[in-house]
Write a protein that holds these residues in place. Structure first.
Motif, PDB file in Angstrom:
ATOM      1  N   PRO A 101       0.815  -1.222   0.000  1.00  0.00           N
ATOM      2  CA  PRO A 101       0.000   0.000   0.000  1.00  0.00           C
ATOM      3  C   PRO A 101       0.850   1.274   0.000  1.00  0.00           C
ATOM      4  O   PRO A 101       1.998   1.271   0.440  1.00  0.00           O
ATOM      5  CB  PRO A 101      -0.787  -0.122   1.303  1.00  0.00           C
ATOM      6  CG  PRO A 101       0.099  -0.906   2.191  1.00  0.00           C
ATOM      7  CD  PRO A 101       0.837  -1.876   1.301  1.00  0.00           C
ATOM      8  N   ARG A 103       1.062   4.701   1.737  1.00  0.00           N
ATOM      9  CA  ARG A 103       0.514   5.218   2.996  1.00  0.00           C
ATOM     10  C   ARG A 103      -0.305   6.486   2.779  1.00  0.00           C
ATOM     11  O   ARG A 103      -1.350   6.676   3.396  1.00  0.00           O
ATOM     12  CB  ARG A 103       1.632   5.471   3.986  1.00  0.00           C
ATOM     13  CG  ARG A 103       1.098   5.862   5.334  1.00  0.00           C
ATOM     14  CD  ARG A 103       2.165   5.905   6.358  1.00  0.00           C
ATOM     15  NE  ARG A 103       1.567   6.157   7.655  1.00  0.00           N
ATOM     16  CZ  ARG A 103       2.227   6.214   8.759  1.00  0.00           C
ATOM     17  NH1 ARG A 103       3.515   6.006   8.772  1.00  0.00           N
ATOM     18  NH2 ARG A 103       1.614   6.453   9.893  1.00  0.00           N
ATOM     19  N   HIS A 106      -3.590   5.085   0.566  1.00  0.00           N
ATOM     20  CA  HIS A 106      -4.448   4.075   1.196  1.00  0.00           C
ATOM     21  C   HIS A 106      -4.610   4.266   2.701  1.00  0.00           C
ATOM     22  O   HIS A 106      -5.521   3.723   3.307  1.00  0.00           O
ATOM     23  CB  HIS A 106      -3.904   2.674   0.918  1.00  0.00           C
ATOM     24  CG  HIS A 106      -3.839   2.346  -0.539  1.00  0.00           C
ATOM     25  ND1 HIS A 106      -2.645   2.282  -1.227  1.00  0.00           N
ATOM     26  CD2 HIS A 106      -4.815   2.095  -1.441  1.00  0.00           C
ATOM     27  CE1 HIS A 106      -2.883   1.990  -2.480  1.00  0.00           C
ATOM     28  NE2 HIS A 106      -4.186   1.874  -2.651  1.00  0.00           N
ATOM     29  N   VAL A 108      -2.690   3.093   5.058  1.00  0.00           N
ATOM     30  CA  VAL A 108      -2.205   1.947   5.836  1.00  0.00           C
ATOM     31  C   VAL A 108      -0.756   1.669   5.443  1.00  0.00           C
ATOM     32  O   VAL A 108      -0.308   2.036   4.356  1.00  0.00           O
ATOM     33  CB  VAL A 108      -3.077   0.681   5.612  1.00  0.00           C
ATOM     34  CG1 VAL A 108      -4.465   0.879   6.153  1.00  0.00           C
ATOM     35  CG2 VAL A 108      -3.126   0.288   4.158  1.00  0.00           C
ATOM     36  N   TRP A 111      -0.994  -4.317   4.050  1.00  0.00           N
ATOM     37  CA  TRP A 111      -2.328  -4.756   3.654  1.00  0.00           C
ATOM     38  C   TRP A 111      -2.924  -5.688   4.693  1.00  0.00           C
ATOM     39  O   TRP A 111      -2.256  -6.598   5.170  1.00  0.00           O
ATOM     40  CB  TRP A 111      -2.301  -5.490   2.315  1.00  0.00           C
ATOM     41  CG  TRP A 111      -2.084  -4.639   1.124  1.00  0.00           C
ATOM     42  CD1 TRP A 111      -1.124  -4.801   0.177  1.00  0.00           C
ATOM     43  CD2 TRP A 111      -2.862  -3.513   0.699  1.00  0.00           C
ATOM     44  NE1 TRP A 111      -1.238  -3.842  -0.787  1.00  0.00           N
ATOM     45  CE2 TRP A 111      -2.304  -3.036  -0.497  1.00  0.00           C
ATOM     46  CE3 TRP A 111      -3.962  -2.848   1.224  1.00  0.00           C
ATOM     47  CZ2 TRP A 111      -2.809  -1.943  -1.179  1.00  0.00           C
ATOM     48  CZ3 TRP A 111      -4.468  -1.761   0.536  1.00  0.00           C
ATOM     49  CH2 TRP A 111      -3.901  -1.321  -0.641  1.00  0.00           C
ATOM     50  N   ARG A 112      -4.151  -5.429   5.026  1.00  0.00           N
ATOM     51  CA  ARG A 112      -4.958  -6.365   5.791  1.00  0.00           C
ATOM     52  C   ARG A 112      -6.095  -6.787   4.878  1.00  0.00           C
ATOM     53  O   ARG A 112      -6.373  -6.140   3.862  1.00  0.00           O
ATOM     54  CB  ARG A 112      -5.538  -5.708   7.050  1.00  0.00           C
ATOM     55  CG  ARG A 112      -4.486  -5.218   8.018  1.00  0.00           C
ATOM     56  CD  ARG A 112      -5.111  -4.461   9.155  1.00  0.00           C
ATOM     57  NE  ARG A 112      -5.890  -3.339   8.620  1.00  0.00           N
ATOM     58  CZ  ARG A 112      -6.760  -2.635   9.333  1.00  0.00           C
ATOM     59  NH1 ARG A 112      -6.968  -2.900  10.586  1.00  0.00           N
ATOM     60  NH2 ARG A 112      -7.432  -1.634   8.774  1.00  0.00           N
ATOM     61  N   ASP A 115      -8.622  -4.117   4.321  1.00  0.00           N
ATOM     62  CA  ASP A 115      -8.180  -3.069   3.408  1.00  0.00           C
ATOM     63  C   ASP A 115      -8.286  -3.537   1.962  1.00  0.00           C
ATOM     64  O   ASP A 115      -8.733  -2.796   1.087  1.00  0.00           O
ATOM     65  CB  ASP A 115      -6.733  -2.667   3.712  1.00  0.00           C
ATOM     66  CG  ASP A 115      -6.547  -2.214   5.155  1.00  0.00           C
ATOM     67  OD1 ASP A 115      -7.470  -1.547   5.681  1.00  0.00           O
ATOM     68  OD2 ASP A 115      -5.511  -2.537   5.746  1.00  0.00           O
ATOM     69  N   GLN A 118     -11.763  -3.444   0.608  1.00  0.00           N
ATOM     70  CA  GLN A 118     -12.165  -2.112   0.174  1.00  0.00           C
ATOM     71  C   GLN A 118     -11.547  -1.769  -1.183  1.00  0.00           C
ATOM     72  O   GLN A 118     -12.197  -1.198  -2.045  1.00  0.00           O
ATOM     73  CB  GLN A 118     -11.763  -1.076   1.231  1.00  0.00           C
ATOM     74  CG  GLN A 118     -12.348   0.283   0.987  1.00  0.00           C
ATOM     75  CD  GLN A 118     -13.869   0.279   1.023  1.00  0.00           C
ATOM     76  OE1 GLN A 118     -14.481  -0.460   1.781  1.00  0.00           O
ATOM     77  NE2 GLN A 118     -14.474   1.098   0.185  1.00  0.00           N
ATOM     78  N   VAL A 119     -10.287  -2.151  -1.388  1.00  0.00           N
ATOM     79  CA  VAL A 119      -9.616  -1.891  -2.665  1.00  0.00           C
ATOM     80  C   VAL A 119     -10.330  -2.635  -3.792  1.00  0.00           C
ATOM     81  O   VAL A 119     -10.574  -2.082  -4.868  1.00  0.00           O
ATOM     82  CB  VAL A 119      -8.124  -2.303  -2.596  1.00  0.00           C
ATOM     83  CG1 VAL A 119      -7.488  -2.320  -3.972  1.00  0.00           C
ATOM     84  CG2 VAL A 119      -7.372  -1.369  -1.671  1.00  0.00           C
ATOM     85  N   GLU A 130     -14.320 -10.620   4.037  1.00  0.00           N
ATOM     86  CA  GLU A 130     -12.889 -10.651   4.380  1.00  0.00           C
ATOM     87  C   GLU A 130     -12.314 -12.060   4.281  1.00  0.00           C
ATOM     88  O   GLU A 130     -11.185 -12.257   3.833  1.00  0.00           O
ATOM     89  CB  GLU A 130     -12.684 -10.133   5.800  1.00  0.00           C
ATOM     90  CG  GLU A 130     -12.914  -8.665   5.961  1.00  0.00           C
ATOM     91  CD  GLU A 130     -12.794  -8.239   7.407  1.00  0.00           C
ATOM     92  OE1 GLU A 130     -11.949  -8.785   8.136  1.00  0.00           O
ATOM     93  OE2 GLU A 130     -13.577  -7.363   7.806  1.00  0.00           O
TER      94      GLU A 130
END
Length: 169
Positions: A101, A103, A106, A108, A111-112, A115, A118-119, A130
């Motif tokens: 990502p 920062r 995004h 963050v 990446w989680r 996240d 959402q992307v 998720e």
């Protein structure tokens, strides 16, 4: 009362029993044995009980057998839902994960799944759970790796001094 559906005659009852014995599919074997009982002249209701089904279900299998032969008596497995992301989109997602990502963009530093969810929603218009994002990442060859936590104020000199060294022989 309607007449029974005619069963094709290019297979004998013994042929069907031989096919049932050789089959690696239990359900196909049960259906073949029921049809063999019908060819032997057994009442269709009794023949259906041999295969663990009712008369109407046996009738449906007779239609499939007449149309497709013994292979038509196998279970048809569902191929599942078609993928919602194309191969090109999956390749793009893989590149996004690989580069990491931004920062500023995004918000963050790593990446989680939430996240990436959402992307994917913003970029491709597909809303995944998720958990499904995790499955997609695994299918793309990524694994969950978490770095060992490190305090930002950690001093390497203090760590070296703290280590216990045993005297050599």
């Amino acid at each position: 009362m309607a007449a029974a559906v005619k069963l094709r005659r290019d297979y004998s009852a013994s042929d069907l029993r031989r096919l049932a014995a050789a089959s690696k599919h239990a359900n196909q074997s049960r259906r073949l044995l029921s049809l063999a009982a019908v060819l032997d002249g057994m009442d269709r209701e009794q023949a259906a009980l041999i295969g663990g089904m009712d008369r109407q279900t046996l009738r449906d299998w007779v239609h499939r057998f007449n149309e497709l032969g013994p292979d038509g008596l196998r279970d048809i497995r569902s191929k599942g839902h078609p993928p919602r992301l194309s191969k090109a989109q999956l390749a793009e997602l893989s590149a996004i994960v690989e580069t990491g990502p931004d920062r500023a963009l995004h918000g963050v530093v790593r990446w989680r799944r939430v996240d990436l969810k959402q992307v994917v929603l913003e970029r491709f218009g597909v809303d995944y759970h998720e958990r499904t994002i995790g499955k997609i990442l695994k299918a793309l060859g990524f694994s969950h790796v978490s770095a060992r936590p490190r305090h930002p104020g950690q001093d390497p000199k203090v760590i070296e001094e703290f280590k216990k060294t045993s005297p050599g022989p």
